[in-house]
Design a protein around this motif. Structure first.
Motif, PDB file in Angstrom:
ATOM      1  N   ASN A   1       0.826  -1.209   0.000  1.00 56.99           N
ATOM      2  CA  ASN A   1       0.000   0.000   0.000  1.00 56.99           C
ATOM      3  C   ASN A   1       0.864   1.264   0.000  1.00 56.99           C
ATOM      4  O   ASN A   1       0.582   2.215  -0.737  1.00 56.99           O
ATOM      5  CB  ASN A   1      -0.939   0.012   1.204  1.00 56.99           C
ATOM      6  N   VAL A   2       1.919   1.281   0.816  1.00 52.42           N
ATOM      7  CA  VAL A   2       2.808   2.446   0.862  1.00 52.42           C
ATOM      8  C   VAL A   2       3.517   2.612  -0.482  1.00 52.42           C
ATOM      9  O   VAL A   2       3.575   3.716  -1.029  1.00 52.42           O
ATOM     10  CB  VAL A   2       3.825   2.332   2.021  1.00 52.42           C
ATOM     11  N   ARG A   3       4.041   1.522  -1.023  1.00 53.62           N
ATOM     12  CA  ARG A   3       4.728   1.586  -2.320  1.00 53.62           C
ATOM     13  C   ARG A   3       3.791   2.127  -3.399  1.00 53.62           C
ATOM     14  O   ARG A   3       4.132   3.044  -4.146  1.00 53.62           O
ATOM     15  CB  ARG A   3       5.260   0.205  -2.707  1.00 53.62           C
ATOM     16  N   SER A   4       2.584   1.579  -3.461  1.00 53.48           N
ATOM     17  CA  SER A   4       1.609   2.015  -4.475  1.00 53.48           C
ATOM     18  C   SER A   4       1.222   3.485  -4.288  1.00 53.48           C
ATOM     19  O   SER A   4       1.107   4.231  -5.260  1.00 53.48           O
ATOM     20  CB  SER A   4       0.351   1.148  -4.403  1.00 53.48           C
ATOM     21  N   SER A   5       1.029   3.900  -3.039  1.00 58.03           N
ATOM     22  CA  SER A   5       0.651   5.294  -2.772  1.00 58.03           C
ATOM     23  C   SER A   5       1.760   6.259  -3.158  1.00 58.03           C
ATOM     24  O   SER A   5       1.496   7.331  -3.704  1.00 58.03           O
ATOM     25  CB  SER A   5       0.300   5.482  -1.297  1.00 58.03           C
TER      26      SER A   5
END
Length: 191
Positions: free
Chosen positions: A34-38
């Protein structure tokens, strides 16, 4: 260079004194994704790609629930290094998921506001850097990521025995030690 392990916490961001159980329903792997995608979506949406991403924590092989669950996401955006540190929750997964939500809030600002608004809010994520040539307090005191006040004081007293000018040290070495002690106590909320 910011390290992924152990946790590299930015100066100027106080640490949580207590931690709470996060209500997020995600795994560590899910929160990382989620952090990577955001981050990637934020860079794309803003027109300024995110680069040099370092997810810094005390998570290591076989240790998904370290004593210090804080997480700091370091990256470059819009020509400056940024850091979003969170240690409010009792697990690295929950702290990562909180960082994901912080990033998603910036994406909402982009959709409903302006890039200038996002730049202004992101100013708060520019870490305070030590003065040029000044070492971080953890390095000066020889302490780990989340020391207790007593450990800071003990390290200070032991080092002062050799750093003080009257003990063969120098005024510069003692000044560095005093500044490190002050910064350490301030960061952990005891200064």
């Amino acid at each position: 260079m910011t390290s992924a392990y152990p946790l590299s916490w930015p100066e100027g961001f106080p640490r949580a004194r207590t931690r709470e159980k996060g209500q997020f329903r995600t795994t560590l792997a899910g929160a990382l994704e989620n952090v990577r995608s955001s981050l990637l979506a934020f860079g794309r949406d803003s027109g300024s790609p995110v680069a040099g991403i370092v997810l810094s924590s005390n998570v290591s092989l076989g240790e998904n629930r370290p004593a210090d669950p804080g997480v700091a996401v370091w990256f470059s955006w819009d020509g400056e290094q940024r850091c979003i540190p969170v240690d409010r929750y009792d697990t690295p997964a929950a702290n990562l998921q909180a960082i994901h939500h912080v990033l998603e809030a910036r994406r909402t600002e982009l959709r409903h506001g302006t890039l200038s608004l996002v730049r202004a809010t992101f100013k708060g994520f520019i870490p305070a850097l030590p003065a040029p040539g000044r070492r971080p307090w953890r390095e000066v005191l020889g302490l780990g990521a989340h020391p207790e006040p007593a450990a800071i004081e003990t390290a200070y007293r032991e080092l002062a025995r050799t750093k003080h000018p009257d003990a063969g040290g120098s005024h510069e070495a003692m000044a560095e030690l005093n500044a490190a002690r002050t910064a350490a106590l301030k960061e952990i909320g005891h200064g």
